[in-house]
Motif scaffolding. Structure first.
Motif, PDB file in Angstrom:
ATOM      1  N   HIS A  13       1.621  56.699 -78.158  1.00 34.05           N
ATOM      2  CA  HIS A  13       0.658  55.595 -78.198  1.00 34.05           C
ATOM      3  C   HIS A  13       0.529  54.866 -76.854  1.00 34.05           C
ATOM      4  N   ALA A  14       1.555  54.974 -76.023  1.00 32.80           N
ATOM      5  CA  ALA A  14       1.537  54.456 -74.639  1.00 32.80           C
ATOM      6  C   ALA A  14       1.540  52.939 -74.522  1.00 32.80           C
ATOM      7  N   LEU A  15       1.810  52.226 -75.610  1.00 32.46           N
ATOM      8  CA  LEU A  15       1.926  50.769 -75.470  1.00 32.46           C
ATOM      9  C   LEU A  15       3.138  50.397 -74.621  1.00 32.46           C
ATOM     10  N   CYS A  16       4.137  51.248 -74.612  1.00 32.56           N
ATOM     11  CA  CYS A  16       5.301  50.997 -73.759  1.00 32.56           C
ATOM     12  C   CYS A  16       4.898  51.035 -72.285  1.00 32.56           C
ATOM     13  N   VAL A  17       4.038  51.961 -71.933  1.00 29.92           N
ATOM     14  CA  VAL A  17       3.561  52.049 -70.545  1.00 29.92           C
ATOM     15  C   VAL A  17       2.699  50.827 -70.230  1.00 29.92           C
ATOM     16  N   PHE A  18       1.907  50.397 -71.193  1.00 31.18           N
ATOM     17  CA  PHE A  18       1.070  49.210 -71.000  1.00 31.18           C
ATOM     18  C   PHE A  18       1.942  47.964 -70.792  1.00 31.18           C
ATOM     19  N   ASN A  19       3.023  47.847 -71.573  1.00 27.69           N
ATOM     20  CA  ASN A  19       3.883  46.656 -71.504  1.00 27.69           C
ATOM     21  C   ASN A  19       4.885  46.696 -70.354  1.00 27.69           C
ATOM     22  N   ALA A  20       5.341  47.879 -69.991  1.00 30.90           N
ATOM     23  CA  ALA A  20       6.383  47.996 -68.964  1.00 30.90           C
ATOM     24  C   ALA A  20       6.172  49.288 -68.166  1.00 30.90           C
ATOM     25  N   GLY A  21       5.070  49.306 -67.454  1.00 27.80           N
ATOM     26  CA  GLY A  21       4.687  50.517 -66.713  1.00 27.80           C
ATOM     27  C   GLY A  21       5.611  50.861 -65.565  1.00 27.80           C
ATOM     28  N   GLU A  22       6.459  49.907 -65.164  1.00 23.86           N
ATOM     29  CA  GLU A  22       7.422  50.218 -64.107  1.00 23.86           C
ATOM     30  C   GLU A  22       8.671  50.883 -64.671  1.00 23.86           C
ATOM     31  N   PHE A  23       8.775  50.914 -66.000  1.00 22.84           N
ATOM     32  CA  PHE A  23       9.969  51.510 -66.612  1.00 22.84           C
ATOM     33  C   PHE A  23       9.649  52.745 -67.450  1.00 22.84           C
ATOM     34  N   PHE A  24       8.490  52.776 -68.087  1.00 21.48           N
ATOM     35  CA  PHE A  24       8.114  53.899 -68.958  1.00 21.48           C
ATOM     36  C   PHE A  24       6.977  54.701 -68.341  1.00 21.48           C
ATOM     37  N   ASP A  25       6.944  55.960 -68.678  1.00 19.89           N
ATOM     38  CA  ASP A  25       5.819  56.815 -68.317  1.00 19.89           C
ATOM     39  C   ASP A  25       5.632  57.796 -69.470  1.00 19.89           C
ATOM     40  N   LEU A  26       4.526  58.508 -69.468  1.00 20.14           N
ATOM     41  CA  LEU A  26       4.327  59.546 -70.476  1.00 20.14           C
ATOM     42  C   LEU A  26       4.574  60.905 -69.844  1.00 20.14           C
ATOM     43  N   ASP A  27       5.318  61.743 -70.541  1.00 20.99           N
ATOM     44  CA  ASP A  27       5.542  63.097 -70.075  1.00 20.99           C
ATOM     45  C   ASP A  27       4.210  63.860 -70.092  1.00 20.99           C
ATOM     46  N   GLU A  28       3.900  64.496 -68.998  1.00 25.59           N
ATOM     47  CA  GLU A  28       2.589  65.161 -68.892  1.00 25.59           C
ATOM     48  C   GLU A  28       2.424  66.290 -69.895  1.00 25.59           C
ATOM     49  N   VAL A  29       3.507  66.944 -70.249  1.00 25.76           N
ATOM     50  CA  VAL A  29       3.427  68.098 -71.150  1.00 25.76           C
ATOM     51  C   VAL A  29       3.444  67.647 -72.615  1.00 25.76           C
ATOM     52  N   SER A  30       4.436  66.819 -72.954  1.00 30.40           N
ATOM     53  CA  SER A  30       4.605  66.456 -74.366  1.00 30.40           C
ATOM     54  C   SER A  30       3.803  65.225 -74.769  1.00 30.40           C
ATOM     55  N   SER A  31       3.337  64.433 -73.787  1.00 27.25           N
ATOM     56  CA  SER A  31       2.658  63.153 -74.037  1.00 27.25           C
ATOM     57  C   SER A  31       3.549  62.167 -74.776  1.00 27.25           C
ATOM     58  N   ARG A  32       4.863  62.335 -74.658  1.00 27.26           N
ATOM     59  CA  ARG A  32       5.800  61.371 -75.242  1.00 27.26           C
ATOM     60  C   ARG A  32       6.405  60.529 -74.121  1.00 27.26           C
ATOM     61  N   ALA A  33       6.896  59.363 -74.502  1.00 23.69           N
ATOM     62  CA  ALA A  33       7.417  58.436 -73.507  1.00 23.69           C
ATOM     63  C   ALA A  33       8.698  58.964 -72.867  1.00 23.69           C
ATOM     64  N   ARG A  49      11.767  44.707 -73.389  1.00 30.41           N
ATOM     65  CA  ARG A  49      11.880  44.126 -74.742  1.00 30.41           C
ATOM     66  C   ARG A  49      10.505  44.037 -75.413  1.00 30.41           C
ATOM     67  N   SER A  50       9.530  43.669 -74.648  1.00 37.02           N
ATOM     68  CA  SER A  50       8.174  43.590 -75.183  1.00 37.02           C
ATOM     69  C   SER A  50       7.684  44.978 -75.587  1.00 37.02           C
ATOM     70  N   ALA A  51       7.991  45.970 -74.789  1.00 38.25           N
ATOM     71  CA  ALA A  51       7.612  47.346 -75.132  1.00 38.25           C
ATOM     72  C   ALA A  51       8.300  47.768 -76.427  1.00 38.25           C
TER      73      ALA A  51
END
Ligand code: F3S
Length: 64
Positions: A13-33, A49-51
């Protein structure tokens, strides 16, 4: 502080990237965090914590 992502729950869903983009990314292959650091840097704790709070699948766990 460390973060674990339950890859069985994560649906990309990528809300983790939206909330903490300096800590989370999405794996290009699996599209998981993925995390960009092993430990959460002190200045990113609030964002991580917000993520965690906003992941709709409850896929993010935080441990000390
Ligand atoms: Fe996955 Fe939750 Fe992030 S579903 S991509 S950990 S918002």
């Amino acid at each position: 502080m460390r973060v674990q992502i339950d890859s069985g729950r994560c649906q990309g869903h990528a809300l983790c990237v939206f909330n903490a983009g300096e800590f989370f990314d999405l794996d290009e292959v699996s599209s998981r965090a993925v995390t960009l650091f092993e430990q959460v840097p002190a200045d990113l704790v609030d964002q991580v914590r917000s993520a965690q709070d906003n992941c709709p699948e409850g896929a993010i766990s935080v441990t000390r």
